[in-house]
Enzyme design. Structure first.
Site, mmCIF file in Angstrom:
data_model
loop_
_atom_site.group_PDB
_atom_site.id
_atom_site.type_symbol
_atom_site.label_atom_id
_atom_site.label_comp_id
_atom_site.label_asym_id
_atom_site.label_seq_id
_atom_site.Cartn_x
_atom_site.Cartn_y
_atom_site.Cartn_z
ATOM 1 N N PHE A 221 3.646 -9.098 9.339
ATOM 2 C CA PHE A 221 3.129 -9.008 7.965
ATOM 3 C C PHE A 221 4.248 -8.439 7.075
ATOM 4 C CE2 PHE A 221 -0.314 -8.023 10.981
ATOM 5 C CZ PHE A 221 -1.244 -9.005 10.702
ATOM 6 N N ASP A 243 5.502 -13.629 8.359
ATOM 7 C CA ASP A 243 4.475 -13.587 7.314
ATOM 8 C C ASP A 243 3.895 -14.994 7.197
ATOM 9 O OD1 ASP A 243 3.978 -11.306 4.904
ATOM 10 O OD2 ASP A 243 3.222 -13.324 4.473
ATOM 11 N N SER A 244 2.658 -15.080 6.696
ATOM 12 C CA SER A 244 2.058 -16.401 6.559
ATOM 13 C C SER A 244 2.211 -16.942 5.142
ATOM 14 C CB SER A 244 0.578 -16.337 6.949
ATOM 15 O OG SER A 244 -0.073 -15.391 6.135
ATOM 16 N N ASN A 269 0.919 -17.218 11.380
ATOM 17 C CA ASN A 269 -0.204 -16.289 11.392
ATOM 18 C C ASN A 269 0.074 -15.277 12.508
ATOM 19 O OD1 ASN A 269 -2.658 -15.034 12.095
ATOM 20 N ND2 ASN A 269 -3.824 -16.768 11.294
ATOM 21 N N ASP A 290 1.821 -4.036 9.704
ATOM 22 C CA ASP A 290 1.408 -3.559 8.376
ATOM 23 C C ASP A 290 0.573 -4.647 7.701
ATOM 24 O OD1 ASP A 290 1.144 -2.087 6.062
ATOM 25 O OD2 ASP A 290 3.081 -2.690 5.248
ATOM 26 N N CYS A 330 -4.131 -0.020 5.375
ATOM 27 C CA CYS A 330 -4.289 0.300 3.953
ATOM 28 C C CYS A 330 -5.728 0.117 3.487
ATOM 29 C CB CYS A 330 -3.341 -0.560 3.121
ATOM 30 S SG CYS A 330 -3.679 -2.315 3.292
HETATM 31 N N1 SAH Z 1 4.882 -4.692 5.096
HETATM 32 C C1 SAH Z 1 4.817 -5.258 3.766
HETATM 33 C C2 SAH Z 1 3.427 -5.271 3.191
HETATM 34 C C3 SAH Z 1 2.478 -6.143 3.923
HETATM 35 S S1 SAH Z 1 1.254 -6.769 2.891
HETATM 36 C C4 SAH Z 1 5.708 -4.472 2.833
HETATM 37 O O1 SAH Z 1 5.984 -3.315 3.094
HETATM 38 O O2 SAH Z 1 6.100 -5.024 1.814
HETATM 39 C C5 SAH Z 1 0.503 -7.921 3.900
HETATM 40 C C6 SAH Z 1 1.286 -9.195 4.110
HETATM 41 O O3 SAH Z 1 0.628 -9.896 5.172
HETATM 42 C C7 SAH Z 1 1.327 -10.167 2.952
HETATM 43 O O4 SAH Z 1 2.669 -10.484 2.688
HETATM 44 C C8 SAH Z 1 0.564 -11.410 3.421
HETATM 45 O O5 SAH Z 1 1.173 -12.605 2.989
HETATM 46 C C9 SAH Z 1 0.660 -11.287 4.906
HETATM 47 N N2 SAH Z 1 -0.440 -11.844 5.722
HETATM 48 C C10 SAH Z 1 -1.765 -11.747 5.519
HETATM 49 N N3 SAH Z 1 -2.458 -12.255 6.565
HETATM 50 C C11 SAH Z 1 -1.534 -12.682 7.460
HETATM 51 C C12 SAH Z 1 -1.601 -13.283 8.753
HETATM 52 N N4 SAH Z 1 -2.775 -13.524 9.333
HETATM 53 N N5 SAH Z 1 -0.457 -13.573 9.390
HETATM 54 C C13 SAH Z 1 0.745 -13.309 8.811
HETATM 55 N N6 SAH Z 1 0.868 -12.739 7.598
HETATM 56 C C14 SAH Z 1 -0.250 -12.418 6.932
#
Ligand code: SAH
Length: 389
Positions: A221, A243-244, A269, A290, A330
């Site tokens: 993420f 990231d997705s 994902n 995260d 969060c």
């Molecule tokens: N660690 C990041 C914040 C994460 S926010 C930072 O510090 O900037 C959550 C992120 O997860 C977003 O960018 C969103 O696009 C991604 N996301 C949401 N669901 C997801 C999934 N199932 N698989 C991969 N990425 C995902």
């Protein structure tokens, strides 16, 4: 001033500033939605001044223990106090959260500062109605180049407010760069995630980066890749980030090349990626989790906890001995203990022992009020997976 009389034993008598609809004994003087009201106890003693919205479950939010109008001088005073606190904390490039709602005596007002550019959210009806006053006060104090409105958070629906975003003042800045802790980040205040960057995580990037030297890192993420960038700079052996979202990855990729750091990005994902990644020896020595909040309300907490457990279980299986798991949550509806319990459940299923190295929270420009537990939302832990004794 119109107002409400609060029932005995309501949370406001325990130091909170919110009044729920179920805590109102009586309304007097017919307050209008968004009006400033007086809050009283059942013996007619004043408890302070609040903003009122009968459409919200939180019908009143106290912003002063005295009698107080929401006028130009009020906003100037509040912003100056918020600024003084941030100035005492010293942030690079003036990149910080300037006001964090109740924690700065401004329920619903969240302002992020990226140097000359301010990004405003007004998440309560009363503050939304006073956007012009807020803008004028900000212009007077900061003379910013732009003020952007990012009122596209779904939280606004609870106050009966529409989702919208746009330019409130100055010229739209487009995408620009800021340097924080020696790393350059692209900021897109109008179209980026949240208000551009996840400012709450900056101290945690550093804490995780400090542990990354020589390790094979997986940042799940990753969004703009804050964790991955810090790990790469600290001398990780390899860094992979997932990231997705295509737009998040585009941005992350640009950040990596602007900082001349080597990161392998994967569009996937995370749930699928962790499930299908398989190898004889666990492929990582540091995994960062995260995710976005898996729950927007109390009803879905159970499902959310299943999701949190799943990613922890999978991550622990992919972590080599003595590997590090840095994990963050969060969600407003999941407290620190619930989060920790879920990680422990996952560790039991993964037959792993964990050593807690450190606990983390949101950066100090998002101050926590202990009497208003809702002001804290970011929980984080760094664990080491212990080798079998
Ligand atoms: N660690 C990041 C914040 C994460 S926010 C930072 O510090 O900037 C959550 C992120 O997860 C977003 O960018 C969103 O696009 C991604 N996301 C949401 N669901 C997801 C999934 N199932 N698989 C991969 N990425 C995902």
């Amino acid at each position: 001033m119109a107002g409400i009389i609060v029932k005995p034993r309501s949370r406001i008598f325990h130091g909170h500033d919110w009044v729920y609809t179920s805590e109102v004994h009586k309304t007097f003087g017919k307050p209008e939605p968004g009006e400033v009201i007086s809050v009283k106890d059942f013996k007619d003693r004043k408890l302070g001044t609040a903003i009122y919205n009968p459409e919200s479950q939180i019908i009143a939010r106290r912003f002063s223990r005295r009698t107080q109008e929401l006028n130009h001088d009020f906003f100037i005073r509040r912003f100056e106090r918020a600024l003084a606190l941030r100035n005492s904390m010293s942030f690079d490039d003036d990149v910080y959260r300037l006001t964090w709602s109740e924690s700065d005596g401004l329920p619903g007002v969240i302002i992020d500062r990226y140097g000359d550019h301010l990004v405003l959210q007004t998440l309560t009806l009363a503050m939304d109605q006073r956007k012009d006053l807020i803008t004028q006060a900000l212009v007077q104090i900061f003379s910013p180049k732009s003020i952007i409105e990012r009122n596209d958070s779904p939280i606004r629906k609870a106050e009966g407010l529409p989702l919208e975003k746009g330019l409130l003042y100055g010229e739209a800045p487009g995408i620009f760069q800021v340097t924080v802790q020696g790393i350059a980040f692209a900021v897109d205040p109008l179209d980026g995630h949240k208000t551009g960057l996840y400012l709450d995580q900056f101290d945690n990037y550093q804490a995780v980066g400090d542990l990354a030297k020589g390790r094979r890192v997986l940042d799940c993420f990753c969004n703009e890749a804050g964790f991955a960038l810090h790990c790469a700079r600290s001398g990780a052996q390899s860094v992979q980030a997932i990231d997705s979202s295509e737009t998040a990855l585009d941005c992350a990729q640009k950040n990596a090349s602007n900082n001349q750091l080597d990161i392998e990005f994967t569009n996937a994902n995370v749930f699928d990626f962790l499930k299908t990644t398989d190898s004889e020896t666990p492929p990582y020595d540091l995994i960062i989790l995260d995710p976005p909040s898996f729950t927007r309300n109390r009803k879905s907490v159970k499902d959310a906890m299943r999701g949190y457990k799943e990613i922890h279980l999978r991550a622990l299986k992919l972590l080599d001995k003595d590997g590090i798991l840095a994990t963050f949550c969060c969600s407003h509806h999941v407290n620190r203990q619930m989060f920790l319990d879920t990680i422990c459940d996952a560790a039991v299923d993964a037959k792993s022992s964990l050593r807690l190295l450190s606990s983390h929270s949101q950066r100090q420009d998002h101050p926590v009020l202990p009497l208003i537990p809702e002001s804290e939302y970011l929980k984080g832990f760094i664990f080491q997976k212990m080798a079998a004794w």
